[in-house]
Enzyme design. Structure first.
Site, PDB file in Angstrom:
ATOM      1  N   SER A   1    -106.323  -6.375 -10.551  1.00  0.00           N
ATOM      2  CA  SER A   1    -106.265  -5.160  -9.728  1.00  0.00           C
ATOM      3  C   SER A   1    -105.690  -4.037 -10.579  1.00  0.00           C
ATOM      4  O   SER A   1    -104.949  -4.300 -11.544  1.00  0.00           O
ATOM      5  CB  SER A   1    -105.339  -5.402  -8.525  1.00  0.00           C
ATOM      6  OG  SER A   1    -104.995  -4.179  -7.897  1.00  0.00           O
TER       7      SER A   1
ATOM      8  N   TYR B   1     -97.408  -8.966  -5.353  1.00  0.00           N
ATOM      9  CA  TYR B   1     -98.827  -8.679  -5.630  1.00  0.00           C
ATOM     10  C   TYR B   1     -98.983  -8.085  -7.033  1.00  0.00           C
ATOM     11  O   TYR B   1     -99.786  -8.567  -7.839  1.00  0.00           O
ATOM     12  CB  TYR B   1     -99.369  -7.705  -4.577  1.00  0.00           C
ATOM     13  CG  TYR B   1    -100.864  -7.478  -4.683  1.00  0.00           C
ATOM     14  CD1 TYR B   1    -101.758  -8.401  -4.166  1.00  0.00           C
ATOM     15  CD2 TYR B   1    -101.370  -6.353  -5.319  1.00  0.00           C
ATOM     16  CE1 TYR B   1    -103.135  -8.207  -4.282  1.00  0.00           C
ATOM     17  CE2 TYR B   1    -102.746  -6.152  -5.437  1.00  0.00           C
ATOM     18  CZ  TYR B   1    -103.614  -7.082  -4.911  1.00  0.00           C
ATOM     19  OH  TYR B   1    -104.975  -6.887  -5.039  1.00  0.00           O
TER      20      TYR B   1
HETATM   21  N1  LIG Z   1    -110.021  -4.555  -1.838  1.00  0.00           N
HETATM   22  C1  LIG Z   1    -109.438  -3.947  -2.862  1.00  0.00           C
HETATM   23  O1  LIG Z   1    -109.270  -2.723  -2.872  1.00  0.00           O
HETATM   24  C2  LIG Z   1    -108.969  -4.758  -4.024  1.00  0.00           C
HETATM   25  C3  LIG Z   1    -108.530  -4.065  -5.165  1.00  0.00           C
HETATM   26  C4  LIG Z   1    -108.114  -4.783  -6.262  1.00  0.00           C
HETATM   27  C5  LIG Z   1    -108.139  -6.150  -6.250  1.00  0.00           C
HETATM   28  N2  LIG Z   1    -108.554  -6.813  -5.121  1.00  0.00           N
HETATM   29  C6  LIG Z   1    -108.560  -8.267  -5.160  1.00  0.00           C
HETATM   30  O2  LIG Z   1    -109.829  -8.717  -4.771  1.00  0.00           O
HETATM   31  C7  LIG Z   1    -109.699 -10.037  -4.242  1.00  0.00           C
HETATM   32  C8  LIG Z   1    -110.425 -10.104  -2.908  1.00  0.00           C
HETATM   33  O3  LIG Z   1    -109.708  -9.310  -1.977  1.00  0.00           O
HETATM   34  P1  LIG Z   1    -110.415  -8.493  -0.809  1.00  0.00           P
HETATM   35  O4  LIG Z   1    -110.001  -7.090  -0.965  1.00  0.00           O
HETATM   36  O5  LIG Z   1    -111.848  -8.829  -0.741  1.00  0.00           O
HETATM   37  O6  LIG Z   1    -109.609  -9.030   0.451  1.00  0.00           O
HETATM   38  P2  LIG Z   1    -110.005 -10.003   1.656  1.00  0.00           P
HETATM   39  O7  LIG Z   1    -111.224  -9.528   2.335  1.00  0.00           O
HETATM   40  O8  LIG Z   1    -108.750 -10.133   2.425  1.00  0.00           O
HETATM   41  O9  LIG Z   1    -110.360 -11.375   0.930  1.00  0.00           O
HETATM   42  C9  LIG Z   1    -109.386 -12.255   0.463  1.00  0.00           C
HETATM   43  C10 LIG Z   1    -110.069 -13.582   0.275  1.00  0.00           C
HETATM   44  O10 LIG Z   1    -109.128 -14.508  -0.290  1.00  0.00           O
HETATM   45  C11 LIG Z   1    -109.178 -15.700   0.461  1.00  0.00           C
HETATM   46  N3  LIG Z   1    -107.906 -16.400   0.410  1.00  0.00           N
HETATM   47  C12 LIG Z   1    -106.672 -15.920   0.668  1.00  0.00           C
HETATM   48  N4  LIG Z   1    -105.761 -16.898   0.559  1.00  0.00           N
HETATM   49  C13 LIG Z   1    -106.460 -18.027   0.218  1.00  0.00           C
HETATM   50  C14 LIG Z   1    -106.102 -19.368  -0.012  1.00  0.00           C
HETATM   51  N5  LIG Z   1    -104.820 -19.781   0.077  1.00  0.00           N
HETATM   52  N6  LIG Z   1    -107.063 -20.259  -0.333  1.00  0.00           N
HETATM   53  C15 LIG Z   1    -108.353 -19.855  -0.417  1.00  0.00           C
HETATM   54  N7  LIG Z   1    -108.761 -18.607  -0.204  1.00  0.00           N
HETATM   55  C16 LIG Z   1    -107.806 -17.701   0.116  1.00  0.00           C
HETATM   56  C17 LIG Z   1    -109.547 -15.277   1.880  1.00  0.00           C
HETATM   57  O11 LIG Z   1    -110.203 -16.338   2.532  1.00  0.00           O
HETATM   58  P3  LIG Z   1    -109.586 -17.263   3.701  1.00  0.00           P
HETATM   59  O12 LIG Z   1    -108.627 -16.433   4.480  1.00  0.00           O
HETATM   60  O13 LIG Z   1    -110.799 -17.680   4.471  1.00  0.00           O
HETATM   61  O14 LIG Z   1    -108.955 -18.411   2.974  1.00  0.00           O
HETATM   62  C18 LIG Z   1    -110.547 -14.176   1.584  1.00  0.00           C
HETATM   63  O15 LIG Z   1    -111.842 -14.719   1.394  1.00  0.00           O
HETATM   64  C19 LIG Z   1    -108.212 -10.324  -4.155  1.00  0.00           C
HETATM   65  O16 LIG Z   1    -107.795 -11.078  -5.280  1.00  0.00           O
HETATM   66  C20 LIG Z   1    -107.599  -8.949  -4.211  1.00  0.00           C
HETATM   67  O17 LIG Z   1    -106.290  -8.980  -4.688  1.00  0.00           O
HETATM   68  C21 LIG Z   1    -108.973  -6.145  -4.009  1.00  0.00           C
END
Ligand SMILES: NC(=O)c1ccc[n+]([C@@H]2O[C@H](COP(=O)([O-])OP(=O)(O)OC[C@H]3O[C@@H](n4cnc5c(N)ncnc54)[C@H](OP(=O)(O)O)[C@@H]3O)[C@@H](O)[C@H]2O)c1
Length: 260
Positions: free
Chosen positions: A150, A165
């Site tokens: 990130s 985080y």
């Molecule tokens: N959105 C942004 O702006 C952004 C920016 C930078 C980085 N990121 C990174 O991108 C990645 C995806 O995030 P997102 O924004 O798409 O958020 P999200 O929609 O909340 O997705 C998070 C995903 O992680 C899974 N997860 C969480 N805890 C888990 C566990 N213990 N075991 C297995 N799966 C788990 C969740 O699935 P379940 O709940 O079904 O397990 C979900 O599929 C993350 O690493 C986040 O830090 C996001």
């Protein structure tokens, strides 16, 4: 490991390859699973919410849902074994599952902090280790680990960041470089993708709140959050032979957030 000659059309193709994507039940991970499958890969899509994974898999027969809590070692082992047993190979690992943790350090106990690291940092390390135990496919092509970090692993996000985080995402950058150095000669490339602000379950509140949405827009050179699909090219680049000479790299896709 020298890649075989290819046409431009083959450069980004993942036909015949197998990918594992964690955190594929929503947000960026759901999109990543679909993108890799549309590039031809057989995709093992992992997360805790199996029903959501099944709905995504219904859209593309190349996507196989696997219920998995990445904070649990036994689940991680089972995920990689399932992908290997069923498809006979694993070429790409996208460590995307992520937990946000508390925004304010004062609200975060040491146990909460460790829980975030278990998902965001320990799991990617162990899954990548498990990938190296999978015998190479014999194609001569390198395998690829893509760690989803990130911009908050590169610069402070205060007041809207989060201590665990940020630490986990910065740790993922260090892990990426170290594993790339240790494994380069074995044909395993390790890179990181560092997105800026994208709409997802994790950032729902941030985009719903006008003040924080404006804060994102002000701090981003392009004046907006990322749209769905704007990580597709970067992901495909890192996952495919298009990046065959790229390892230990952190690719930011952030509309200019970190360029200031
Ligand atoms: N959105 C942004 O702006 C952004 C920016 C930078 C980085 N990121 C990174 O991108 C990645 C995806 O995030 P997102 O924004 O798409 O958020 P999200 O929609 O909340 O997705 C998070 C995903 O992680 C899974 N997860 C969480 N805890 C888990 C566990 N213990 N075991 C297995 N799966 C788990 C969740 O699935 P379940 O709940 O079904 O397990 C979900 O599929 C993350 O690493 C986040 O830090 C996001």
């Amino acid at each position: 490991m020298t890649p075989a000659p290819h046409t431009v059309a083959e450069l980004f193709s993942l036909h015949g390859r197998t990918a594992v994507v964690t955190g594929a039940s929503s947000g960026l991970g759901a999109r990543f699973a679909t993108v890799l499958a549309s590039a031809g890969a057989t995709v093992y899509a992992a997360a805790r919410r199996l029903e959501k994974l099944k709905r995504i898999a219904d859209e593309d027969p190349r996507i196989h849902p696997v219920g998995c809590d990445v904070s649990q070692e036994a689940d991680r082992v089972r995920l990689m074994e399932t992908a290997l047993d069923e498809s006979g190979r694993i070429d790409v690992l996208v460590n995307n599952a992520g937990a946000p943790g508390a925004v304010h350090a004062a609200d975060e106990s040491a146990d909460d902090f460790a829980d975030v690291l278990a998902v965001n940092l320990v799991a990617p390390f162990h899954l990548a280790r498990l990938l190296t135990e999978v015998p190479p496919s014999g194609s001569g092509r390198s395998r690829s680990v893509v760690n989803v970090s990130s911009v908050l692993g590169l610069v402070s996000g205060a007041p809207l960041g989060g201590a665990a985080y940020a630490a986990s995402k910065a740790g993922l950058v260090g892990l990426t470089r170290e594993l790339a150095g240790q494994w380069g000669a074995t044909g395993v490339r390790v890179n990181a993708l560092a997105p800026g602000w994208f709409r997802s379950e994790m950032t729902e509140g941030l985009f719903a709140d006008e003040r924080s949405r404006r804060w994102v827009e002000r701090g981003t050179m392009l004046g907006r959050g990322g749209e769905q699909g704007e990580l597709d090219g970067a992901l495909l680049y890192l996952a495919s032979d298009a990046s065959s000479y790229c390892t230990g790299h952190v690719l930011t896709v952030d509309g200019g957030w970190t360029a200031r």
